[in-house]
Design a protein around this motif. Structure first.
Motif, PDB file in Angstrom:
ATOM      1  N   GLU A 148       0.800  -1.224   0.000  1.00 48.05           N
ATOM      2  CA  GLU A 148       0.000   0.000   0.000  1.00 48.05           C
ATOM      3  C   GLU A 148       0.834   1.276   0.000  1.00 48.05           C
ATOM      4  OE1 GLU A 148      -2.828   0.048   3.198  1.00 48.05           O
ATOM      5  OE2 GLU A 148      -3.999   1.599   2.197  1.00 48.05           O
ATOM      6  N   VAL A 185       3.030 -10.046   4.494  1.00 45.41           N
ATOM      7  CA  VAL A 185       1.797  -9.611   3.841  1.00 45.41           C
ATOM      8  C   VAL A 185       0.929  -8.720   4.719  1.00 45.41           C
ATOM      9  CG1 VAL A 185       1.653 -11.538   2.221  1.00 45.41           C
ATOM     10  CG2 VAL A 185       0.606 -11.752   4.484  1.00 45.41           C
ATOM     11  N   ASP A 186       1.075  -8.842   6.051  1.00 46.46           N
ATOM     12  CA  ASP A 186       0.218  -8.027   6.910  1.00 46.46           C
ATOM     13  C   ASP A 186       0.950  -6.816   7.491  1.00 46.46           C
ATOM     14  OD1 ASP A 186       1.847  -9.566   8.477  1.00 46.46           O
ATOM     15  OD2 ASP A 186       0.346  -9.943  10.033  1.00 46.46           O
ATOM     16  N   ALA A 187       2.144  -6.531   6.943  1.00 48.63           N
ATOM     17  CA  ALA A 187       2.864  -5.349   7.424  1.00 48.63           C
ATOM     18  C   ALA A 187       2.068  -4.086   7.113  1.00 48.63           C
ATOM     19  CB  ALA A 187       4.242  -5.274   6.775  1.00 48.63           C
ATOM     20  N   GLU A 188       1.320  -4.142   6.010  1.00 44.57           N
ATOM     21  CA  GLU A 188       0.483  -2.998   5.652  1.00 44.57           C
ATOM     22  C   GLU A 188      -0.942  -3.495   5.435  1.00 44.57           C
ATOM     23  OE1 GLU A 188       2.150  -0.378   2.749  1.00 44.57           O
ATOM     24  OE2 GLU A 188       4.200  -0.996   3.219  1.00 44.57           O
ATOM     25  N   GLY A 189      -1.870  -2.563   5.356  1.00 44.11           N
ATOM     26  CA  GLY A 189      -3.280  -2.949   5.249  1.00 44.11           C
ATOM     27  C   GLY A 189      -3.640  -3.619   3.944  1.00 44.11           C
ATOM     28  N   PHE A 190      -2.841  -3.315   2.912  1.00 42.17           N
ATOM     29  CA  PHE A 190      -3.151  -3.855   1.596  1.00 42.17           C
ATOM     30  C   PHE A 190      -1.864  -4.004   0.793  1.00 42.17           C
ATOM     31  CE2 PHE A 190      -4.123  -3.038  -2.950  1.00 42.17           C
ATOM     32  CZ  PHE A 190      -4.954  -4.120  -3.187  1.00 42.17           C
ATOM     33  N   GLY A 191      -1.831  -4.994  -0.059  1.00 40.16           N
ATOM     34  CA  GLY A 191      -0.702  -5.163  -0.970  1.00 40.16           C
ATOM     35  C   GLY A 191      -1.106  -6.136  -2.049  1.00 40.16           C
TER      36      GLY A 191
ATOM     37  N   HIS B 274      -4.049  -8.662  -1.460  1.00 40.67           N
ATOM     38  CA  HIS B 274      -3.995  -9.118  -0.073  1.00 40.67           C
ATOM     39  C   HIS B 274      -4.603  -8.046   0.828  1.00 40.67           C
ATOM     40  CE1 HIS B 274      -1.074 -11.451  -2.266  1.00 40.67           C
ATOM     41  NE2 HIS B 274      -0.709 -12.170  -1.223  1.00 40.67           N
ATOM     42  N   PHE B 275      -5.706  -8.388   1.476  1.00 42.34           N
ATOM     43  CA  PHE B 275      -6.409  -7.430   2.333  1.00 42.34           C
ATOM     44  C   PHE B 275      -6.182  -7.782   3.796  1.00 42.34           C
ATOM     45  CE2 PHE B 275      -8.628  -7.525  -1.684  1.00 42.34           C
ATOM     46  CZ  PHE B 275      -8.948  -6.199  -1.931  1.00 42.34           C
ATOM     47  N   HIS B 276      -5.712  -6.822   4.584  1.00 45.28           N
ATOM     48  CA  HIS B 276      -5.579  -7.039   6.027  1.00 45.28           C
ATOM     49  C   HIS B 276      -6.273  -5.974   6.862  1.00 45.28           C
ATOM     50  CE1 HIS B 276      -2.643 -10.163   5.006  1.00 45.28           C
ATOM     51  NE2 HIS B 276      -2.962 -10.650   6.186  1.00 45.28           N
ATOM     52  N   ARG B 277      -6.340  -4.750   6.349  1.00 42.65           N
ATOM     53  CA  ARG B 277      -7.037  -3.699   7.085  1.00 42.65           C
ATOM     54  C   ARG B 277      -7.783  -2.821   6.090  1.00 42.65           C
ATOM     55  NH1 ARG B 277      -2.533  -4.865   9.814  1.00 42.65           N
ATOM     56  NH2 ARG B 277      -1.101  -3.553   8.639  1.00 42.65           N
TER      57      ARG B 277
END
Lengths: 226, 461
Positions: A148, A185-191, B274-277
């Motif tokens: 992101e 993959v969860d370092a940022e909200g989206f990628g 990839h969605f996390h937040r």
């Protein structure tokens, strides 16, 4: 009982005996011929395979030197001579994350540059060219990883009519296993991994480039010219 | 939801599809082309079979401890600010989604491809409550404009000719009459949908993979339609079957390498998001749906069907699917995988689907997660027959059994059959009872049986 608890109870009751989780997948070691090659030629081979895979996915791959502060203008001038508006999320030699340059055209007469982060979505839809820098590339499929923080805003790589992505060839990894080993993959909200411009084959299996997203993707392999 | 309550008669529906032989051939060849692309892509990966093993083992493990992974996933997702909802069945799923939309006053919704929402009948449910839903995957948009469901889980409009799509677009999107160029038609859909993306109140997507350890999920598309929807709308609702979980982020390496290669022959889909937040200022909801999955998990013979990653490879390779079309299955998920999933939902309604197969095993051979699809088809046949014995088949196999049990009777019947095939009028031999002979010529009866020929040859000339 809530649906949550009911589902969990049903799943528990239905589950078979636990089976083991295999260790993270590692592809077999390369054959001895490749392994014996010096690291320089292995790197060159990886770049070549990335280029082939990206082109197979519909991207155009070019190489550019990064010397001087006008390499981006040069590339844009050559690849997109008719583009009137562009927005960039990369740091070039002369300016911090872009948008710093005044709108209305650069001294060189290139396209007007606008600040990617400041744009409302519907304004972004009118931007012809968006420039981003990828964190890494994947040789096996020509994909690039864009978290992101490198997008300016999430919609940018999808709304842009044309997309130019800068990639350091030293940041090309072998396959998706290598990629996930380097990317959190969860370092940022989206990628996202992105391979090629948007495409569809939903009408009689005829490939059409530019389905909803960008009509073209240009990947610039940026090599330092020492 | 397709088909309503009436039982699906696959053979009859397939016969109707086959009435247009040119179209059947074209459909067959289109899908075989995709299957060949899959072969090329798979062959280019030396460790392909090891990847399939790994994918199958990861899925088996996840299913064996699914409750724990669901809890882990929920906790991590909630920690990421994702609002997690649980739906026991299709009705609850639809109510949850509508509730979220209603609370935000969302009237215009864009939706990317999701077989789960198709399975739950979400679109008609929302439309009946005044929500305007636009399917944004081009193939699904075509089907929505046509007013019919997708016929293939990955290639929704694979059964339509470009002339038909051209006519549809002319009527609904104002394209030039008679225009059939796929590039032109795609451009028309692009322009129409862009304005809808920019003005949507909410976006709905499916989920390809949920990651238990990180509480995030991955959506794969080629068109970019899912992302255009969710990155512009203030609300994103992701709908996910509980079987879509994988334990670790790095397991994605295995599945993303397999998914597109198996489905379309691409090395990877164009977008793997990839969605996390949620993005700042927006909301992200995730609806976990059971709808019969926990029940299927409890069926030892069929639980492996839950490993499916919906790549479509088994449809593309199936000689029956290719020549009978997706609609002949009367189910949201057609083809071999649908034929082992749907009987678990309603054995009576879908009792003909396990028979829509030659048991050739091609489906199992291409399945990226090694589901033994054709074995399960065979096992469903046994269940169907136990539940509702086929009297005609029982009679026929009973008679055959009696003939085979007595060598002398068998030889006598053989002589009689050879005589009958030569002498009886064609109308009688190819009567209604002769199902096999409907589209085929019976073989020329030989003068002698093999046994007679052998004894004669041994005696010498």
């Amino acid at each position: 009982m809530s649906s949550r608890d009911a589902i969990l109870a049903a799943v528990r009751a239905a589950a078979p005996e636990p089976t083991p989780l295999p260790p993270p997948f590692r592809p077999p070691a390369p054959d001895p011929g490749t392994a014996n090659a010096d690291s320089g030629s292995r790197d060159a081979d990886r770049v070549r395979r990335f280029r082939e895979a990206a082109e197979a996915a519909g991207a155009t791959v070019i190489a550019s030197g990064s010397r001087g502060d006008d390499w981006l203008d040069r590339v844009v001038g050559e690849r997109f001579p008719d583009v009137k508006t562009m927005a960039s999320a990369i740091a070039t030699a002369e300016s911090a994350p872009d948008g710093a340059r005044p709108a209305g055209g650069s001294e060189a007469g290139g396209p007007a540059r606008v600040d990617l982060q400041a744009l409302a979505a519907h304004e972004l839809a009118d931007v012809e060219l968006v420039v981003l820098a990828a964190e890494l590339g994947v040789a096996e499929n020509g994909a690039v990883w864009l978290p992101e923080s490198r997008l300016g805003q999430r919609a940018a790589p999808f709304l842009a009519q044309h997309l130019l992505v800068v990639l350091d060839p030293d940041r090309i990894v072998e396959d998706m296993h290598d990629a996930y080993a380097r990317v959190q993959v969860d370092a940022e909200g989206f990628g996202l991994f992105m391979a090629g411009p948007s495409k569809t084959a939903d009408i009689e299996q005829s490939l059409v480039i530019g389905a909803h997203g960008p009509r073209s993707l240009t990947i610039v392999l940026l090599v330092g010219d020492g | 939801v397709l088909g309503g309550g009436s039982a699906v008669d696959h053979a009859a529906a397939a016969a109707a599809f086959n009435a247009d032989e040119t179209r059947t051939d074209w459909h067959d060849e289109s899908l075989w082309h995709v299957r060949r692309n899959r072969d090329r892509a798979a062959a280019a990966v030396p460790e392909w079979e090891a990847l399939r093993d790994a994918a199958s083992e990861i899925k088996a493990h996840t299913l064996s401890r699914l409750a724990e992974y669901l809890e882990q996933f929920e906790a991590a997702a909630t920690g990421n600010g994702i609002r997690v909802h649980w739906a026991a069945d299709a009705g609850e799923h639809n109510r949850i989604v509508h509730g979220i939309l209603e609370q935000r006053g969302a009237e215009r919704v864009v939706k990317s491809k999701s077989m789960l929402t198709e399975e739950c009948g979400l679109n008609p449910y929302l439309e009946a409550r005044g929500v305007h839903v636009v399917d944004t995957d081009l193939g699904e948009r075509i089907m929505q404009l046509a007013g019919t469901p997708p016929s293939h889980i990955v290639l929704p409009a694979i059964h339509l000719r470009k002339e038909e799509i051209g006519d549809l677009f002319h009527e609904r999107l104002g394209t030039d009459a008679g225009a059939t160029d796929p590039g032109y038609l795609t451009e028309a859909a692009r322009r129409d949908l862009r304005t809808r993306f920019l003005t949507a109140d909410a976006a709905i997507t499916g989920v390809n993979f949920g990651i238990a350890e990180t509480g995030g999920f991955v959506v794969c598309t080629n068109e970019g339609n899912a992302d255009l929807g969710v990155h512009l709308a203030p609300v994103h609702i992701a709908c996910m079957g509980i079987e879509k979980l994988i334990p670790r982020a790095e397991d994605l390496g295995v599945f993303l390498r397999l998914l597109a290669r198996s489905g379309t022959g691409q090395a990877i889909t164009v977008y793997s998001s990839h969605f996390h937040r949620a993005r700042p200022g927006a909301e992200l909801h995730l609806v976990l749906v059971d709808n019969g999955r926990s029940e299927q998990l409890g069926r030892e013979d069929f639980r492996d069907s839950l490993k499916c990653i919906r790549c479509g490879a088994c449809l593309n390779t199936c000689p029956v699917y290719r020549r009978s079309g997706g609609y002949s299955y009367g189910a949201t998920v057609a083809g071999p995988i649908g034929s082992i999933l749907m009987p678990g939902r309603d054995l009576e309604k879908y009792s003909t689907l396990p028979f829509a197969s030659t048991l050739c095993g091609s489906c199992s051979a291409v399945c990226p997660v090694r589901i033994d699809i054709h074995e399960q088809l065979y096992r469903w046949r046994q269940r169907v027959t136990e539940a509702a014995p086929d009297r005609k088949k029982a009679l026929a196999t009973g008679l055959a059994g009696r003939a085979f049990a007595r060598p002398r009777r068998y030889r006598r019947l053989g002589r009689l059959a050879r005589w009958a095939l030569r002498r009886l009028p064609r109308a009688l031999v190819y009567g209604r009872w002769n199902v096999w002979g409907r589209r085929r010529e019976l073989p020329e009866p030989p003068e002698l049986s093999f046994g007679e020929w052998y004894r004669r040859s041994r005696r010498g000339p």
